[in-house]
Write a protein that holds these residues in place. Sequence first.
Motif, PDB file in Angstrom:
ATOM      1  N   CYS A 186       0.838  -1.200   0.000  1.00  0.00           N
ATOM      2  CA  CYS A 186       0.000   0.000   0.000  1.00  0.00           C
ATOM      3  C   CYS A 186       0.875   1.253   0.000  1.00  0.00           C
ATOM      4  O   CYS A 186       0.595   2.211  -0.716  1.00  0.00           O
ATOM      5  CB  CYS A 186      -0.960  -0.008   1.189  1.00  0.00           C
ATOM      6  SG  CYS A 186      -2.189   1.306   1.123  1.00  0.00           S
ATOM      7  N   SER A 187       1.934   1.254   0.779  1.00  0.00           N
ATOM      8  CA  SER A 187       2.857   2.398   0.802  1.00  0.00           C
ATOM      9  C   SER A 187       3.537   2.567  -0.552  1.00  0.00           C
ATOM     10  O   SER A 187       3.680   3.689  -1.046  1.00  0.00           O
ATOM     11  CB  SER A 187       3.912   2.217   1.897  1.00  0.00           C
ATOM     12  OG  SER A 187       3.312   2.217   3.154  1.00  0.00           O
ATOM     13  N   ARG A 188       3.966   1.464  -1.141  1.00  0.00           N
ATOM     14  CA  ARG A 188       4.593   1.534  -2.464  1.00  0.00           C
ATOM     15  C   ARG A 188       3.608   2.124  -3.479  1.00  0.00           C
ATOM     16  O   ARG A 188       3.947   3.004  -4.272  1.00  0.00           O
ATOM     17  CB  ARG A 188       5.058   0.148  -2.917  1.00  0.00           C
ATOM     18  CG  ARG A 188       5.949   0.187  -4.162  1.00  0.00           C
ATOM     19  CD  ARG A 188       6.259  -1.206  -4.680  1.00  0.00           C
ATOM     20  NE  ARG A 188       5.131  -1.759  -5.408  1.00  0.00           N
ATOM     21  CZ  ARG A 188       4.814  -1.444  -6.680  1.00  0.00           C
ATOM     22  NH1 ARG A 188       5.537  -0.567  -7.346  1.00  0.00           N
ATOM     23  NH2 ARG A 188       3.770  -1.997  -7.266  1.00  0.00           N
ATOM     24  N   GLN A 189       2.376   1.651  -3.414  1.00  0.00           N
ATOM     25  CA  GLN A 189       1.348   2.149  -4.332  1.00  0.00           C
ATOM     26  C   GLN A 189       1.042   3.624  -4.069  1.00  0.00           C
ATOM     27  O   GLN A 189       0.788   4.385  -5.002  1.00  0.00           O
ATOM     28  CB  GLN A 189       0.075   1.313  -4.205  1.00  0.00           C
ATOM     29  CG  GLN A 189       0.191  -0.082  -4.773  1.00  0.00           C
ATOM     30  CD  GLN A 189       0.268  -0.109  -6.283  1.00  0.00           C
ATOM     31  OE1 GLN A 189      -0.152   0.821  -6.963  1.00  0.00           O
ATOM     32  NE2 GLN A 189       0.823  -1.186  -6.818  1.00  0.00           N
ATOM     33  N   SER A 190       1.082   4.036  -2.807  1.00  0.00           N
ATOM     34  CA  SER A 190       0.838   5.435  -2.466  1.00  0.00           C
ATOM     35  C   SER A 190       1.930   6.332  -3.045  1.00  0.00           C
ATOM     36  O   SER A 190       1.642   7.384  -3.622  1.00  0.00           O
ATOM     37  CB  SER A 190       0.772   5.604  -0.945  1.00  0.00           C
ATOM     38  OG  SER A 190       0.550   6.945  -0.615  1.00  0.00           O
ATOM     39  N   ILE A 191       3.178   5.916  -2.898  1.00  0.00           N
ATOM     40  CA  ILE A 191       4.297   6.689  -3.451  1.00  0.00           C
ATOM     41  C   ILE A 191       4.171   6.770  -4.971  1.00  0.00           C
ATOM     42  O   ILE A 191       4.405   7.818  -5.575  1.00  0.00           O
ATOM     43  CB  ILE A 191       5.646   6.071  -3.027  1.00  0.00           C
ATOM     44  CG1 ILE A 191       5.817   6.181  -1.516  1.00  0.00           C
ATOM     45  CG2 ILE A 191       6.817   6.736  -3.761  1.00  0.00           C
ATOM     46  CD1 ILE A 191       6.929   5.325  -0.947  1.00  0.00           C
ATOM     47  N   LEU A 192       3.761   5.686  -5.585  1.00  0.00           N
ATOM     48  CA  LEU A 192       3.553   5.659  -7.040  1.00  0.00           C
ATOM     49  C   LEU A 192       2.420   6.599  -7.443  1.00  0.00           C
ATOM     50  O   LEU A 192       2.561   7.404  -8.376  1.00  0.00           O
ATOM     51  CB  LEU A 192       3.262   4.226  -7.478  1.00  0.00           C
ATOM     52  CG  LEU A 192       3.248   3.920  -8.960  1.00  0.00           C
ATOM     53  CD1 LEU A 192       4.578   4.267  -9.614  1.00  0.00           C
ATOM     54  CD2 LEU A 192       2.943   2.438  -9.172  1.00  0.00           C
ATOM     55  N   TYR A 193       1.296   6.530  -6.752  1.00  0.00           N
ATOM     56  CA  TYR A 193       0.140   7.382  -7.042  1.00  0.00           C
ATOM     57  C   TYR A 193       0.497   8.864  -6.857  1.00  0.00           C
ATOM     58  O   TYR A 193       0.223   9.694  -7.721  1.00  0.00           O
ATOM     59  CB  TYR A 193      -1.034   6.989  -6.147  1.00  0.00           C
ATOM     60  CG  TYR A 193      -2.181   7.966  -6.184  1.00  0.00           C
ATOM     61  CD1 TYR A 193      -2.961   8.107  -7.331  1.00  0.00           C
ATOM     62  CD2 TYR A 193      -2.478   8.758  -5.077  1.00  0.00           C
ATOM     63  CE1 TYR A 193      -4.015   9.013  -7.366  1.00  0.00           C
ATOM     64  CE2 TYR A 193      -3.523   9.656  -5.100  1.00  0.00           C
ATOM     65  CZ  TYR A 193      -4.294   9.785  -6.247  1.00  0.00           C
ATOM     66  OH  TYR A 193      -5.334  10.683  -6.287  1.00  0.00           O
TER      67      TYR A 193
END
Length: 147
Positions: free
Chosen positions: A107-114
Amino acid sequence: YIMETSFFCQWFKGFEKGLDETDSDSRSCLLKHCAKYCADTGVLQSYLKLYHTVNGERDLFYSRLSEIGNVRGEIVVPNKEYFIYFPECACDIHTAFGVNTTNLCECSRQSILYVGKSVWGDSKIRVEQVETILSGDTECKFRVIFD
């Protein structure tokens, strides 16, 4: 009607088991939506404000990330590769409901990507998980790469 916190703590134990049994593509699909809604609660605005403060200068943006609070950046390769560090896990699913699986860190990885795609627009960006608190490291560390 308000459900008791104990209900959510129990429910999230099932969520945690589900994350652990889900393949990485399915987990990414689920958690990218979690990440977006979480970031949209205010995190994204903080990053956009910093972006405008530094006039879109990428190296300056990552070198000044600590101004946002609870995060810092490091330039690895100017204008190309960076590290983002979080000194503590601020995920409410972890802190409030006790979900401890390292799979939650997607989720954190996806947040940084978003957030990265929202801030940098059409830039091609990749985010890699390097270290996480939930896997026993002292901080969370992610690599951000612009292609």
